[in-house]
Design an enzyme around this catalytic site. Sequence first.
Site, PDB file in Angstrom:
ATOM      1  N   HIS A  27       0.849  -1.195   0.000  1.00  0.00           N
ATOM      2  CA  HIS A  27       0.000   0.000   0.000  1.00  0.00           C
ATOM      3  C   HIS A  27       0.885   1.246   0.000  1.00  0.00           C
ATOM      4  O   HIS A  27       2.042   1.204   0.420  1.00  0.00           O
ATOM      5  CB  HIS A  27      -0.889   0.022   1.240  1.00  0.00           C
ATOM      6  CG  HIS A  27      -1.972  -1.008   1.230  1.00  0.00           C
ATOM      7  ND1 HIS A  27      -3.042  -0.955   2.087  1.00  0.00           N
ATOM      8  CD2 HIS A  27      -2.162  -2.120   0.461  1.00  0.00           C
ATOM      9  CE1 HIS A  27      -3.834  -1.984   1.863  1.00  0.00           C
ATOM     10  NE2 HIS A  27      -3.321  -2.706   0.888  1.00  0.00           N
ATOM     11  N   GLU A  65       0.902   3.824   1.895  1.00  0.00           N
ATOM     12  CA  GLU A  65       1.406   4.194   3.223  1.00  0.00           C
ATOM     13  C   GLU A  65       2.612   3.347   3.620  1.00  0.00           C
ATOM     14  O   GLU A  65       3.587   3.856   4.179  1.00  0.00           O
ATOM     15  CB  GLU A  65       0.320   4.018   4.294  1.00  0.00           C
ATOM     16  CG  GLU A  65      -0.917   4.852   4.070  1.00  0.00           C
ATOM     17  CD  GLU A  65      -2.029   4.107   3.354  1.00  0.00           C
ATOM     18  OE1 GLU A  65      -3.201   4.327   3.705  1.00  0.00           O
ATOM     19  OE2 GLU A  65      -1.743   3.311   2.434  1.00  0.00           O
ATOM     20  N   CYS A  67      -6.051   1.913   5.982  1.00  0.00           N
ATOM     21  CA  CYS A  67      -6.701   0.672   6.401  1.00  0.00           C
ATOM     22  C   CYS A  67      -6.113   0.234   7.739  1.00  0.00           C
ATOM     23  O   CYS A  67      -5.179   0.846   8.258  1.00  0.00           O
ATOM     24  CB  CYS A  67      -6.506  -0.409   5.344  1.00  0.00           C
ATOM     25  SG  CYS A  67      -4.808  -1.034   5.252  1.00  0.00           S
ATOM     26  N   CYS A  74      -2.267  -0.576   7.530  1.00  0.00           N
ATOM     27  CA  CYS A  74      -1.427   0.618   7.448  1.00  0.00           C
ATOM     28  C   CYS A  74      -1.469   1.413   8.749  1.00  0.00           C
ATOM     29  O   CYS A  74      -0.447   1.928   9.191  1.00  0.00           O
ATOM     30  CB  CYS A  74      -1.861   1.478   6.265  1.00  0.00           C
ATOM     31  SG  CYS A  74      -1.524   0.682   4.677  1.00  0.00           S
TER      32      CYS A  74
END
Length: 149
Positions: free
Chosen positions: A56, A58, A86, A89
């Site tokens: 992701h 992040e 999410c 993260c």
Amino acid sequence: MINPFDDTYFMRKALQEAEAALEKGEIPVGAVIVVEDRIIARAHNLTELLNDVTAHAEMQAITAAANFLGGKYLKNCTLYVTLEPCQMCAGALYWSQISKIVYGATDAHRGCGVMKTTLHPKTEIVGGVLAKEAAAIMKRFFVEKRNLN
């Protein structure tokens, strides 16, 4: 004197990263990490390209910022991300001890808020910065994806 380097300025940089993800066929989430008005990390989703569910924006940004700083803690840093983090993260951000998280669009299904994920007690979180723009790029991605199938 007005500081041109505000949350909107840096969120626009994160939106540029989201556009880069979109061009690669990735879910268009972009992120930048800032310390003292300086971008030290830029990232976007790479889950498809890397075949890695943890890639992701992040997570990519956390790694890049830690490498830049030479340490695992992101104290005095701010993450700007186009979509609410999410649970995965948010957990990584907890451990990084990041000082501030600013996100654009809310993720009503998988966001850290609805999942009730705990952030570090010293982490400030601000949502809704350029939310319409962030949501629009996500919508564009999913509309295009549906039209291709």
